[in-house]
Design an enzyme around this catalytic site. Sequence first.
Site, PDB file in Angstrom:
ATOM      1  N   CYS A 155      -3.785   2.461  -2.795  1.00  0.00           N
ATOM      2  CA  CYS A 155      -2.769   3.370  -2.264  1.00  0.00           C
ATOM      3  C   CYS A 155      -2.248   4.335  -3.348  1.00  0.00           C
ATOM      4  O   CYS A 155      -2.969   5.254  -3.713  1.00  0.00           O
ATOM      5  CB  CYS A 155      -1.677   2.550  -1.602  1.00  0.00           C
ATOM      6  SG  CYS A 155      -0.842   3.455  -0.312  1.00  0.00           S
ATOM      7  N   HIS A 165      -3.705  -1.851   1.522  1.00  0.00           N
ATOM      8  CA  HIS A 165      -3.122  -2.843   0.599  1.00  0.00           C
ATOM      9  C   HIS A 165      -3.738  -4.231   0.789  1.00  0.00           C
ATOM     10  O   HIS A 165      -3.197  -5.032   1.557  1.00  0.00           O
ATOM     11  CB  HIS A 165      -1.615  -2.956   0.869  1.00  0.00           C
ATOM     12  CG  HIS A 165      -0.828  -1.782   0.437  1.00  0.00           C
ATOM     13  ND1 HIS A 165      -0.124  -1.756  -0.752  1.00  0.00           N
ATOM     14  CD2 HIS A 165      -0.618  -0.590   1.022  1.00  0.00           C
ATOM     15  CE1 HIS A 165       0.485  -0.587  -0.874  1.00  0.00           C
ATOM     16  NE2 HIS A 165       0.209   0.133   0.186  1.00  0.00           N
ATOM     17  N   GLU A 199      -3.542  -6.687  -1.048  1.00  0.00           N
ATOM     18  CA  GLU A 199      -2.643  -7.727  -1.576  1.00  0.00           C
ATOM     19  C   GLU A 199      -1.642  -8.200  -0.526  1.00  0.00           C
ATOM     20  O   GLU A 199      -0.975  -9.207  -0.711  1.00  0.00           O
ATOM     21  CB  GLU A 199      -1.915  -7.206  -2.837  1.00  0.00           C
ATOM     22  CG  GLU A 199      -0.777  -6.216  -2.625  1.00  0.00           C
ATOM     23  CD  GLU A 199      -1.217  -4.782  -2.317  1.00  0.00           C
ATOM     24  OE1 GLU A 199      -2.420  -4.563  -2.080  1.00  0.00           O
ATOM     25  OE2 GLU A 199      -0.347  -3.895  -2.296  1.00  0.00           O
TER      26      GLU A 199
HETATM   27  N1  GLN Z   1       3.115   7.509  -0.485  1.00  0.00           N
HETATM   28  C1  GLN Z   1       2.916   6.872  -1.757  1.00  0.00           C
HETATM   29  C2  GLN Z   1       2.568   7.896  -2.841  1.00  0.00           C
HETATM   30  O1  GLN Z   1       2.370   9.020  -2.565  1.00  0.00           O
HETATM   31  C3  GLN Z   1       1.823   5.832  -1.699  1.00  0.00           C
HETATM   32  C4  GLN Z   1       2.253   4.710  -0.775  1.00  0.00           C
HETATM   33  C5  GLN Z   1       1.784   3.354  -1.173  1.00  0.00           C
HETATM   34  O2  GLN Z   1       1.336   3.107  -2.295  1.00  0.00           O
HETATM   35  N2  GLN Z   1       1.964   2.420  -0.271  1.00  0.00           N
HETATM   36  O3  GLN Z   1       2.495   7.537  -3.965  1.00  0.00           O
END
Ligand code: GLN
Length: 195
Positions: free
Chosen positions: A79, A169, A171
């Site tokens: 992410c 994710h 995790e």
């Molecule tokens: N929206 C977050 C970002 O731009 C990422 C979201 C996440 O890691 N769950 O960093």
Amino acid sequence: MRIGVVAVQGAFLEHEIALGRLGVHCIELRQKKDVLQSYDAIILPGGESTVQGKLLKELDMFEIIQSQINDGMPVLGTCAGMILLAEHISNDSREYFKTLPVTVRRNAYGRQLGSFHIKHTFASFGEIPMTFIRAPYIESADPNVQILAKVDEKIVAVQYLNQIALSFHPELDNDTSVYERFIKQITKSQSLQLK
Ligand code: GLN
């Protein structure tokens, strides 16, 4: 095997717990002295990429981690971690490691569909659970980037050389497929180093 989990912000503890269940030892990378230790792989967790990028630079950890990735150390970015690895961010002018030749879009699913959970095929593993939280997706990728998962035509998981990047994710779910793939990759890179 020791995995360094970047622990300046975000969901780092969850990765440590998931890897601990698989018997893998993690160390937290919180400050410069931590990234000077020896470890075999890096995890860039989810969280807020802007905050993480800023902190890594302020704490003088950024360039060291960037060199480790460029030198071939296996890295798993989830992410926000995917955003930090990307060469281009289509809707943000900030720049981070730029080691992964893809263009990502931050918060790509918009506000209404900010978070969702699905089951979808991942690489050769069949269906795995995927939790998306204000997730990015990959808009375009260099032809050498291997696509591990596409959801609704959007690329959400890739591998490029030593780097694995995911929009979701792992995790936060109990499935271990992603970690198994990552651990295999670390073992392979260790055996190559011994030769
Ligand atoms: N929206 C977050 C970002 O731009 C990422 C979201 C996440 O890691 N769950 O960093």
